[in-house]
Scaffold this active site. Sequence first.
Site, PDB file in Angstrom:
ATOM      1  N   GLU A   1       0.838  -1.217   0.000  1.00  0.00           N
ATOM      2  CA  GLU A   1       0.000   0.000   0.000  1.00  0.00           C
ATOM      3  C   GLU A   1       0.870   1.263   0.000  1.00  0.00           C
ATOM      4  OE1 GLU A   1      -3.340   0.528  -0.143  1.00  0.00           O
ATOM      5  OE2 GLU A   1      -4.173  -1.456   0.187  1.00  0.00           O
TER       6      GLU A   1
ATOM      7  N   LYS B   1      -3.131  10.746   1.865  1.00  0.00           N
ATOM      8  CA  LYS B   1      -4.501  10.255   2.040  1.00  0.00           C
ATOM      9  C   LYS B   1      -5.389  11.357   2.631  1.00  0.00           C
ATOM     10  CE  LYS B   1      -7.618   6.718   3.332  1.00  0.00           C
ATOM     11  NZ  LYS B   1      -7.887   5.348   3.686  1.00  0.00           N
TER      12      LYS B   1
ATOM     13  N   GLU C   1     -16.298   9.585  -0.872  1.00  0.00           N
ATOM     14  CA  GLU C   1     -16.052   8.921  -2.159  1.00  0.00           C
ATOM     15  C   GLU C   1     -17.184   9.206  -3.143  1.00  0.00           C
ATOM     16  OE1 GLU C   1     -14.015   5.177  -1.670  1.00  0.00           O
ATOM     17  OE2 GLU C   1     -14.646   4.504  -3.625  1.00  0.00           O
TER      18      GLU C   1
ATOM     19  N   ARG D   1     -11.475  10.125  -4.282  1.00  0.00           N
ATOM     20  CA  ARG D   1     -11.046   9.140  -3.279  1.00  0.00           C
ATOM     21  C   ARG D   1     -10.861   7.757  -3.910  1.00  0.00           C
ATOM     22  NH1 ARG D   1     -12.833   8.518   3.080  1.00  0.00           N
ATOM     23  NH2 ARG D   1     -11.615   6.635   3.429  1.00  0.00           N
TER      24      ARG D   1
ATOM     25  N   ASN E   1      -8.024   3.271  -4.705  1.00  0.00           N
ATOM     26  CA  ASN E   1      -8.308   1.862  -5.014  1.00  0.00           C
ATOM     27  C   ASN E   1      -7.468   1.332  -6.163  1.00  0.00           C
ATOM     28  OD1 ASN E   1     -10.276   1.755  -3.002  1.00  0.00           O
ATOM     29  ND2 ASN E   1     -11.817   2.610  -4.391  1.00  0.00           N
TER      30      ASN E   1
ATOM     31  N   HIS F   1      -8.938  -7.311  -5.234  1.00  0.00           N
ATOM     32  CA  HIS F   1     -10.062  -7.884  -4.478  1.00  0.00           C
ATOM     33  C   HIS F   1     -10.495  -9.214  -5.076  1.00  0.00           C
ATOM     34  CE1 HIS F   1     -11.512  -3.911  -2.461  1.00  0.00           C
ATOM     35  NE2 HIS F   1     -10.542  -4.507  -1.792  1.00  0.00           N
TER      36      HIS F   1
END
Length: 363
Positions: free
Chosen positions: A189, A231, A241, A246, A250, A257
């Site tokens: 991340e 962030k 979002e 935002r 992702n 995912h």
Amino acid sequence: MTHPANTVRVDLAERGYDVKIGSDNLADLGPTLAALGKVSHAVIITDANVQEPHAVKAAESLSGEGLSVDLVAVEPGEPSKSIEMAAGLWEGLLDLGADRKSVIVAVGGGVVGDLAGFIAATYARGIRFFQVPTTLLAQVDSSVGGKVGINLPGAKNMVGAFLQPMAVLIDTATLDTLSERDYRSGLGEVVKYGVILDAELFDHLEANVAGLLGREHDLLVDVIARCCRLKADIVRQDEREETGLRAVLNYGHTFGHALEALCGYGELLHGEAVAIGMLCAARLAERLGRIGGDVTRRQRDLLAALGLPTELPKLDADRIMETMTRDKKVQHGLLRFVLPTAMGSVELVGDVDPADVRAAIES
Ligand code: GLY
């Protein structure tokens, strides 16, 4: 030896708060919380992995300020983000006499933070919440920005709320007890922030691989603060979002995912899945002529140097495509991707041909 400390402000008017980042600063929890207002009772929600020593240290610091403190430990791992666990915690809070003067303090990783925050958002129509993230992943991502929630049996993070904490306290010393694999997963991340928003941060990570792998505290305080600042800036502009801004956080997550779900949560850690997902997204961007091969290569080399996986697990491309279409980030059945345009910059792209997506998976 004293380490540098850093404070990042999440500027959201009356919901604004500080993220305090330091080393060996867990003892500051009590004074920090006490300075923020009238709190008489704290309920620490933690898990068995970090109860000793971190949650116990946190409890001592809060007791030192005269607060009455209760500590509740849940089972570590994703299954704890369940409706049953939430119901047990609501009942538990009632038994502990928690009311609107109580604060919930999450001491743990993303699972604990998301669950504890959801309980704080819902118990007694919402009580105060404080985050003490103890994994790198939670320190740079989930503890900042107020997303809290639990899972439904077939859908991750499907029930939840936006609840900004009173403050976030990050102690890099808590990372010393993290397993190598969990720590490296968090680095995935960290790399993401460089790719999506800050080419200079990416250069800095490339130049400091040894220090990152050695968990050097001064370096980590600086790097975590940079990620939190990036962030915070996004959350300030698009807290819920709604504008698409935002959503750039992702990057790598649509592919990631699907991989996490198909491999089984825990088999492939979140940051590992995101690492592979970022490379799929980079290949897709390359295929669409948005970036040159060097942007993909630099990501792959840095992720590999940090010990993260860069190859897709052996999975059927059809199943990956199918799982991606079920993701809650999909809008009206259309796959949306966050794709790089250069190192440090991305765009949200909504009209990608599935054939190109499949090719990016297979290449
Ligand atoms: N983890 C993505 C976000 O907080 O928006």
